[in-house]
Design an enzyme around this catalytic site. Structure first.
Site, PDB file in Angstrom:
ATOM      1  N   ASN A  38       0.817  -1.227   0.000  1.00 52.03           N
ATOM      2  CA  ASN A  38       0.000   0.000   0.000  1.00 52.03           C
ATOM      3  C   ASN A  38       0.845   1.270   0.000  1.00 52.03           C
ATOM      4  OD1 ASN A  38       0.905  -0.235   2.601  1.00 52.03           O
ATOM      5  ND2 ASN A  38      -1.090  -0.684   3.503  1.00 52.03           N
ATOM      6  N   ARG A  51       3.027   6.624  11.746  1.00 47.84           N
ATOM      7  CA  ARG A  51       2.411   6.095  12.961  1.00 47.84           C
ATOM      8  C   ARG A  51       2.204   7.246  13.937  1.00 47.84           C
ATOM      9  NH1 ARG A  51       0.866   2.680  10.360  1.00 47.84           N
ATOM     10  NH2 ARG A  51       1.320   0.459  10.407  1.00 47.84           N
ATOM     11  N   HIS A  72      -7.696   6.145  10.208  1.00 48.80           N
ATOM     12  CA  HIS A  72      -6.592   5.458   9.512  1.00 48.80           C
ATOM     13  C   HIS A  72      -7.118   4.719   8.275  1.00 48.80           C
ATOM     14  CE1 HIS A  72      -2.858   2.623  10.117  1.00 48.80           C
ATOM     15  NE2 HIS A  72      -2.951   3.085   8.888  1.00 48.80           N
ATOM     16  N   GLN A  79      -5.679   3.351  18.417  1.00 48.54           N
ATOM     17  CA  GLN A  79      -6.696   3.167  17.374  1.00 48.54           C
ATOM     18  C   GLN A  79      -7.680   2.086  17.774  1.00 48.54           C
ATOM     19  OE1 GLN A  79      -3.942   4.606  13.611  1.00 48.54           O
ATOM     20  NE2 GLN A  79      -4.953   2.670  13.483  1.00 48.54           N
TER      21      GLN A  79
END
Ligand code: NAI
Length: 358
Positions: A117, A256, A309, A285
């Site tokens: 990704n 992050r 995210h 998260q």
């Protein structure tokens, strides 16, 4: 073998859109394959606390699949309970939610689908830089709320052309960000990384390496963070380092959340020391409703480009990381060598040089 996957709930969206492969409902498309090979496959989103499915099933799980989007935090303590665990696979990129040092000690392999990704994130970085520099969010808020006051937006909107942009971390994503910045005619492109880019790549993007972090940030109008989270990057961008940033710089972090100190960044945005902060990654998260990054704004009402995210979980990315996860499992079951680029921790040792200098 018992395979446990911790994924996020897709609810109605996942039923309507089968390409949402990274959801509990669509199970990374692995069920038929795993069951045809005689394996047990448990998929859940329940990951927090001793009563969670994650903590209950980890005790006799052989292979754990997680994603960075809904991280199953595999701590050292939890790993100690995972008596059968042999392999952790990150469906995506970024395995910091697994205690990698403990995995080394326990000879548990950690693999991720490297590269799956990186374009998705590099595109998000470009979008985030542009939306901050051009003050897009307050302008959009005016459009949808019936207002029209151009001066309120234009007073804090700039061109990217002529600015100095630097990436902290120049690996797969950082390099792609530099490549995408070339046509914007920035004043200069910089990077900070303990690993130099290959000479040809550095020349092709015209980037200059700065070896001292404070010097690096002090020269940038825009800093983009593209390094993994590890002991050397945890809390790296804090009050002290922020003082070395150019006043009114923009900061983008899609790497992050915990690389930045959340309160220090929010305070810097609120005071205007940072003109804005954008990113999709959070130190916890899902982020709690009162997380300071949800509500922070600069003194002129903008400067917040946060999203949940999702940059690395576009439908295109999901297809790639689902296929990559299957390939890793096939290699493991068939005793075939793994793609070396995917191995973060091999049996008893780090194989990747990206998670800190060792
Ligand atoms: P990579 O391994 O190709 O590159 C990382 C680079 O960071 C390496 O060149 C490494 O030397 C450098 N680095 C490590 N520690 C550093 C430090 N202390 N200071 C400066 N540079 C340092 O990784 P890639 O594919 O570029 O991904 C980077 C990170 O982006 C991932 O580890 C992950 O945390 C994050 N990511 C976020 C996604 C999202 O959806 N928001 C999706 C994919 C990745």
């Amino acid at each position: 073998m018992k395979v446990l996957a911790i994924l996020y709930n897709g609810f109605k969206a996942a039923k309507a859109e089968p390409r949402l492969l990274g959801t509990v409902e669509n199970e990374l498309g692995l069920r038929a394959y795993l069951e045809s090979q005689g394996h047990e496959y448990i998929v859940t989103s329940s990951k927090e606390g001793p009563d969670s499915d994650f903590q209950k099933h980890i005790a006799d799980t052989d292979i754990l699949i997680t994603t960075p989007f809904h991280p199953g935090y595999l701590t050292k303590e939890l790993m100690a309970k995972a008596k059968n665990l042999k392999v952790c696979v990150t469906a995506g990129v970024g395995s910091d939610h697994v205690d990698l040092n403990a995995a080394v000690d326990r000879k548990i392999q950690v693999l991720e689908v490297s590269g799956s990704n990186v374009v998705s994130v590099a595109e998000q970085v470009m979008m985030s830089i542009l939306l901050l520099v051009r003050n897009f969010v307050p302008a959009h808020e005016q459009a949808i709320s019936g207002q029209w006051q151009v001066s309120d937006i234009a007073r804090n909107a700039f061109d990217l052309e002529g600015k100095v942009v630097g990436t902290l971390g120049a690996g797969r994503i950082g390099h792609r960000v530099l490549q995408r910045l070339v046509p914007f005619n920035t004043k200069e492109l910089l990077y900070y990384d303990y690993k130099a880019l290959p000479e040809e790549a550095e020349k092709a993007v015209g980037a200059r390496r700065v070896e001292d972090l404070k010097e690096f940030v002090s020269q940038c109008d825009v800093v983009t963070v593209n390094a993994p989270l590890h002991e050397g990057t945890q809390g790296l961008i804090n009050k002290d380092l922020l003082q070395h940033f150019k006043p009114g710089a923009w900061l983008v972090n899609t790497a992050r959340g915990a690389i930045c100190n959340a309160d220090d960044v929010a305070a810097a945005v609120k005071s205007g020391q940072l003109r804005g902060y954008a990113g999709d990654v959070w130190n916890v998260q899902p982020a709690p409703a009162d997380h300071p990054w949800r509500s922070m704004r600069n003194p002129l009402g903008g400067g917040n480009g946060m999203t949940p995210h999702y940059s690395g979980t576009t439908l295109d990315a999901q297809q790639r990381y689902a296929e990559g996860t299957k390939k890793i499992l096939q290699n493991y079951f068939e005793n075939k060598p793994q793609d070396p680029g995917n191995v973060i921790v091999g049996v008893g040792k780090y194989e990747s040089a990206s998670y800190g200098q060792r």
